[in-house]
Design a protein around this motif. Structure first.
Motif, PDB file in Angstrom:
ATOM      1  N   PHE A   1      50.952 126.993  15.921  1.00 53.85           N
ATOM      2  CA  PHE A   1      50.064 126.830  14.767  1.00 53.85           C
ATOM      3  C   PHE A   1      48.744 127.564  14.973  1.00 53.85           C
ATOM      4  N   GLY A   2      48.303 128.240  13.932  1.00 48.92           N
ATOM      5  CA  GLY A   2      46.941 128.717  13.846  1.00 48.92           C
ATOM      6  C   GLY A   2      46.232 127.757  12.899  1.00 48.92           C
ATOM      7  N   VAL A   3      45.170 127.140  13.377  1.00 46.73           N
ATOM      8  CA  VAL A   3      44.495 126.110  12.586  1.00 46.73           C
ATOM      9  C   VAL A   3      43.534 126.770  11.608  1.00 46.73           C
ATOM     10  N   THR A   4      43.850 126.664  10.320  1.00 48.28           N
ATOM     11  CA  THR A   4      43.005 127.227   9.259  1.00 48.28           C
ATOM     12  C   THR A   4      42.413 126.117   8.393  1.00 48.28           C
ATOM     13  N   THR A   5      42.425 124.912   8.916  1.00 46.37           N
ATOM     14  CA  THR A   5      41.961 123.757   8.152  1.00 46.37           C
ATOM     15  C   THR A   5      40.504 123.895   7.741  1.00 46.37           C
ATOM     16  N   LEU A   6      39.714 124.612   8.531  1.00 47.17           N
ATOM     17  CA  LEU A   6      38.305 124.790   8.174  1.00 47.17           C
ATOM     18  C   LEU A   6      38.168 125.468   6.807  1.00 47.17           C
ATOM     19  N   ASP A   7      39.063 126.403   6.495  1.00 45.50           N
ATOM     20  CA  ASP A   7      39.021 127.067   5.185  1.00 45.50           C
ATOM     21  C   ASP A   7      39.296 126.074   4.064  1.00 45.50           C
ATOM     22  N   THR A   8      40.262 125.171   4.263  1.00 40.30           N
ATOM     23  CA  THR A   8      40.581 124.186   3.227  1.00 40.30           C
ATOM     24  C   THR A   8      39.468 123.147   3.110  1.00 40.30           C
ATOM     25  N   VAL A   9      38.827 122.816   4.226  1.00 45.33           N
ATOM     26  CA  VAL A   9      37.698 121.881   4.196  1.00 45.33           C
ATOM     27  C   VAL A   9      36.543 122.490   3.405  1.00 45.33           C
TER      28      VAL A   9
ATOM     29  N   GLU B   1      49.736 120.395   5.432  1.00 42.75           N
ATOM     30  CA  GLU B   1      48.477 121.058   5.772  1.00 42.75           C
ATOM     31  C   GLU B   1      48.693 122.558   5.658  1.00 42.75           C
ATOM     32  N   CYS B   2      47.619 123.292   5.469  1.00 43.30           N
ATOM     33  CA  CYS B   2      47.695 124.748   5.546  1.00 43.30           C
ATOM     34  C   CYS B   2      47.586 125.138   7.016  1.00 43.30           C
ATOM     35  N   SER B   3      48.383 126.103   7.422  1.00 46.56           N
ATOM     36  CA  SER B   3      48.339 126.579   8.798  1.00 46.56           C
ATOM     37  C   SER B   3      48.832 128.019   8.854  1.00 46.56           C
TER      38      SER B   3
END
Length: 195
Positions: free
Chosen positions: A22-30, A129-131
């Motif tokens: 996984f590449g965590v891209t949750t910051l973009d969705t936050v 989640e987006c990833s």
């Protein structure tokens, strides 16, 4: 970073399970949730904004047509929020350095993603989640950030690119060369480090 990690795994372990990388891209969705919540005047916790594509400012594509709760944004709001999400990750503003992101928002995004992973591993259904993951959703791209459903084995299902508006389609077409370039940089970095 994900292409680097995957290439390193391939060289040392000989196989990569794409469901577990996984590449965590949750910051973009936050960030997206925060900007949209300001328009709606509700808590960001009540808003979900999928962000697909890549993770760099030129490659991420906020999918504002799939906001939950479902709302109709004006064209001006859509463009303003899209630019705000994309520019939030920029390292400079008109030549003046600025922090890439605050520590708390980054920590919150990581905690949210890890919580989602734990729920998926525990077998909870419907954890999405987006990833940034290994993907063949777009045949010419080997990694892509999309919404994924998490489960006991990692990625249970890649939800792919949803039906998007003409504006979002244009953003995606613009993003694809940057995504390809970012992937290539990671793969080339790994190849050079192995020599």
């Amino acid at each position: 970073m994900l292409p680097i990690a995957c290439e390193m795994y391939k060289r040392t372990i000989l196989s990569v399970d794409p469901r577990r990388m996984f590449g965590v891209t949750t910051l973009d969705t936050v960030r997206g949730s925060t900007f949209v919540s300001e328009v709606l005047q509700i808590s960001p916790d009540c808003v979900q904004v999928p962000v697909i594509g890549g993770h760099s400012p030129n490659s991420l594509v906020p999918v504002l047509s799939h906001i939950k709760p479902c709302i109709d944004l004006t064209t001006e709001e859509t463009v303003r929020i899209t630019r705000a999400i994309q520019e939030a990750g920029c390292e400079s503003d008109r030549g003046k350095p600025k922090p890439r992101t605050s520590t708390l928002s980054g920590a919150f995004a990581i905690a949210r993603f890890v919580t989602a992973l734990a729920k998926g591993l525990a077998g909870q259904a419907g954890v999405v989640e987006c990833s940034y993951v290994m993907s063949n959703v777009i045949p010419t791209i080997s990694y892509l950030s999309t919404q994924v459903e998490l489960g006991p084995d990692g990625v249970q299902k890649n939800l792919g690119v949803p039906e998007i508006t003409d504006y979002e389609c244009c953003l995606m077409e613009t993003a694809l060369p940057f995504i390809k370039s970012d992937i290539l940089k990671g793969e080339e970095f790994t190849a050079k480090s192995q020599k």
